[in-house]
Design a protein around this motif. Sequence first.
Motif, mmCIF file in Angstrom:
data_model
loop_
_atom_site.group_PDB
_atom_site.id
_atom_site.type_symbol
_atom_site.label_atom_id
_atom_site.label_comp_id
_atom_site.label_asym_id
_atom_site.label_seq_id
_atom_site.Cartn_x
_atom_site.Cartn_y
_atom_site.Cartn_z
ATOM 1 N N THR A 232 -6.689 -21.918 26.686
ATOM 2 C CA THR A 232 -7.821 -21.939 25.719
ATOM 3 C C THR A 232 -9.042 -21.948 26.388
ATOM 4 O O THR A 232 -9.972 -21.104 26.014
ATOM 5 N N SER A 233 -9.650 -22.657 27.419
ATOM 6 C CA SER A 233 -10.654 -22.937 28.029
ATOM 7 C C SER A 233 -11.282 -21.776 28.739
ATOM 8 O O SER A 233 -12.212 -21.098 28.364
ATOM 9 N N GLU A 234 -10.227 -21.220 29.483
ATOM 10 C CA GLU A 234 -10.467 -20.066 30.201
ATOM 11 C C GLU A 234 -10.832 -18.908 29.503
ATOM 12 O O GLU A 234 -11.515 -17.938 29.745
ATOM 13 N N ILE A 235 -9.825 -18.677 28.429
ATOM 14 C CA ILE A 235 -9.819 -17.513 27.848
ATOM 15 C C ILE A 235 -11.076 -17.616 26.906
ATOM 16 O O ILE A 235 -11.803 -16.354 26.468
ATOM 17 N N GLY A 236 -11.548 -18.795 26.447
ATOM 18 C CA GLY A 236 -12.920 -18.714 25.480
ATOM 19 C C GLY A 236 -14.041 -18.265 26.476
ATOM 20 O O GLY A 236 -14.973 -17.474 25.890
ATOM 21 N N ARG A 237 -14.059 -18.820 27.791
ATOM 22 C CA ARG A 237 -15.100 -18.232 28.475
ATOM 23 C C ARG A 237 -15.059 -16.735 28.861
ATOM 24 O O ARG A 237 -16.080 -16.313 28.904
ATOM 25 N N ILE A 238 -13.669 -16.496 29.330
ATOM 26 C CA ILE A 238 -13.805 -14.990 29.459
ATOM 27 C C ILE A 238 -14.149 -14.021 28.415
ATOM 28 O O ILE A 238 -14.914 -13.014 28.688
ATOM 29 N N LEU A 239 -13.960 -14.510 26.994
ATOM 30 C CA LEU A 239 -14.167 -13.773 25.863
ATOM 31 C C LEU A 239 -15.759 -13.771 25.587
ATOM 32 O O LEU A 239 -16.267 -13.072 24.612
ATOM 33 N N GLY A 240 -16.450 -14.771 26.258
ATOM 34 C CA GLY A 240 -18.070 -14.894 26.023
ATOM 35 C C GLY A 240 -18.557 -15.728 25.057
ATOM 36 O O GLY A 240 -19.569 -15.820 24.852
ATOM 37 N N PHE A 241 -17.550 -16.853 24.954
ATOM 38 C CA PHE A 241 -17.877 -17.936 23.914
ATOM 39 C C PHE A 241 -18.408 -18.929 24.854
ATOM 40 O O PHE A 241 -18.075 -19.053 26.036
ATOM 41 N N ASN A 242 -19.487 -19.852 24.162
ATOM 42 C CA ASN A 242 -19.750 -21.048 24.824
ATOM 43 C C ASN A 242 -18.553 -21.948 24.612
ATOM 44 O O ASN A 242 -17.986 -22.004 23.497
ATOM 45 N N VAL A 243 -18.160 -23.055 25.671
ATOM 46 C CA VAL A 243 -17.058 -23.721 25.455
ATOM 47 C C VAL A 243 -17.523 -25.112 25.851
ATOM 48 O O VAL A 243 -17.975 -25.268 26.757
ATOM 49 N N VAL A 244 -17.204 -25.963 24.734
ATOM 50 C CA VAL A 244 -17.227 -27.472 25.363
ATOM 51 C C VAL A 244 -15.502 -27.945 25.483
ATOM 52 O O VAL A 244 -14.625 -27.979 24.817
ATOM 53 N N ASP A 245 -15.246 -28.582 26.752
ATOM 54 C CA ASP A 245 -14.076 -29.265 27.088
ATOM 55 C C ASP A 245 -14.113 -30.706 26.942
ATOM 56 O O ASP A 245 -14.685 -31.368 27.450
ATOM 57 N N LEU A 246 -13.268 -30.807 26.069
ATOM 58 C CA LEU A 246 -13.082 -32.419 25.689
ATOM 59 C C LEU A 246 -12.137 -33.198 26.547
ATOM 60 O O LEU A 246 -11.089 -32.559 26.903
ATOM 61 N N PRO A 247 -12.504 -34.440 27.160
ATOM 62 C CA PRO A 247 -11.753 -34.900 28.281
ATOM 63 C C PRO A 247 -10.527 -35.516 27.709
ATOM 64 O O PRO A 247 -9.433 -35.774 28.671
ATOM 65 N N CYS A 248 -10.484 -35.738 26.284
ATOM 66 C CA CYS A 248 -9.057 -36.020 25.932
ATOM 67 C C CYS A 248 -8.822 -35.513 24.295
ATOM 68 O O CYS A 248 -10.261 -35.008 23.987
ATOM 69 N N ASN A 249 -7.593 -35.327 23.924
ATOM 70 C CA ASN A 249 -7.595 -34.924 22.809
ATOM 71 C C ASN A 249 -7.988 -35.902 21.499
ATOM 72 O O ASN A 249 -7.315 -36.912 21.308
ATOM 73 N N LEU A 250 -8.968 -35.218 20.664
ATOM 74 C CA LEU A 250 -9.761 -36.097 19.865
ATOM 75 C C LEU A 250 -9.254 -35.690 18.314
ATOM 76 O O LEU A 250 -9.435 -36.572 17.357
ATOM 77 N N GLY A 251 -8.419 -34.639 18.064
ATOM 78 C CA GLY A 251 -8.072 -34.199 16.945
ATOM 79 C C GLY A 251 -9.066 -33.240 16.127
ATOM 80 O O GLY A 251 -10.142 -33.165 16.754
ATOM 81 N N ILE A 252 -8.816 -33.036 15.063
ATOM 82 C CA ILE A 252 -9.744 -31.712 14.284
ATOM 83 C C ILE A 252 -10.812 -32.675 13.942
ATOM 84 O O ILE A 252 -11.885 -31.911 14.382
ATOM 85 N N GLY A 253 -10.859 -33.757 13.508
ATOM 86 C CA GLY A 253 -12.063 -34.336 13.063
ATOM 87 C C GLY A 253 -12.975 -34.426 14.180
ATOM 88 O O GLY A 253 -14.126 -34.153 14.294
ATOM 89 N N GLY A 254 -12.436 -35.284 15.633
ATOM 90 C CA GLY A 254 -13.294 -35.203 16.614
ATOM 91 C C GLY A 254 -13.735 -34.121 17.128
ATOM 92 O O GLY A 254 -14.871 -34.127 17.444
ATOM 93 N N ALA A 255 -13.161 -33.048 17.195
ATOM 94 C CA ALA A 255 -13.483 -31.732 17.708
ATOM 95 C C ALA A 255 -14.552 -31.072 16.984
ATOM 96 O O ALA A 255 -15.627 -30.638 17.437
ATOM 97 N N VAL A 256 -14.327 -31.281 15.734
ATOM 98 C CA VAL A 256 -15.372 -30.405 14.895
ATOM 99 C C VAL A 256 -16.581 -31.321 14.789
ATOM 100 O O VAL A 256 -17.849 -30.588 14.908
ATOM 101 N N GLN A 257 -16.550 -32.657 14.818
ATOM 102 C CA GLN A 257 -17.702 -33.291 14.992
ATOM 103 C C GLN A 257 -18.648 -32.995 16.172
ATOM 104 O O GLN A 257 -19.737 -33.099 16.373
ATOM 105 N N THR A 258 -18.009 -33.005 17.290
ATOM 106 C CA THR A 258 -18.255 -32.464 18.497
ATOM 107 C C THR A 258 -19.359 -31.269 18.401
ATOM 108 O O THR A 258 -20.437 -31.194 18.961
ATOM 109 N N GLY A 259 -18.630 -30.437 17.652
ATOM 110 C CA GLY A 259 -19.462 -29.093 17.266
ATOM 111 C C GLY A 259 -20.831 -29.410 16.435
ATOM 112 O O GLY A 259 -21.856 -28.814 16.795
ATOM 113 N N TYR A 260 -20.710 -30.266 15.502
ATOM 114 C CA TYR A 260 -21.928 -30.648 14.732
ATOM 115 C C TYR A 260 -22.760 -31.354 15.468
ATOM 116 O O TYR A 260 -24.055 -31.197 15.348
ATOM 117 N N LYS A 261 -22.547 -32.345 16.549
ATOM 118 C CA LYS A 261 -23.409 -32.892 17.327
ATOM 119 C C LYS A 261 -24.143 -31.844 18.369
ATOM 120 O O LYS A 261 -25.408 -31.847 18.535
#
Length: 232
Positions: free
Chosen positions: A42-71
């Motif tokens: 996912t991370s590599e494909i996202g970057r190849i496609l030209g998206f900005n990517v934040v890699d979380l060091p552990c799985n936070l679940g949907i809520g934690g991932a989305v909140q990271t985006g809001y931060k």
Amino acid sequence: MKILAIIPAFNEQDGLKKVAAQFKDIDYVDVLVINDCSKDNTSEIGRILGFNVVDLPCNLGIGGAVQTGYKYAWENGYDIAIQVDGDGQHNPSYIKDLIIPIKEGKADLVIGSRYLKKEGFQSSFMRRVGIFYFSFLINLFEKKKITDPTSGFRACNRKIIEHFSKRYPHDYPEPESIAYLLRNNFNIEEVAVIMNERFGGASSITSFKSVYYMIKVSLAIFIDNLRKIGLT
């Protein structure tokens, strides 16, 4: 206005390719992929496609991932943030419809609803039962009819970006966050969208988790309303 699309992604390498094609002509939106510690590329494909990517060091679940985006959106001065699933269910061509009520000052949060016109992919029967239940629950407690309370296709203004950057439910956050916003007198509207079946990956909501989902969110909304009347 600065607009950010937040794509939470866990093992969505296939879906991201389709999402990228859908975003091809939407040049007024920045795209951020939150890689929730995926086990695939996912991370590599996202970057190849030209998206900005934040890699979380552990799985936070949907809520934690989305909140990271809001931060990220809050800290980088975005005026509007839009949630878009990484599995291709949400068509970015509807972003323009989602942000119009926000730009016009008519809504703080706009939800893309598949049930206003009931066109396109409508989800499974059991999912529809759950959606109807949460719609009833929110209307009961908050006196607001939301036809698609589990929709993850949503846009919000900077006031809500700030709130969500500080407080966001961890598990199955959509209905719970809607109830919280309504309790705090934010304006929520819906616009009609057509959704697709997911292009790849697998849903995190199994049959067992569906039961947990309904119980957990029901309790969260109930407790939130106890706060509203000052009993907690």
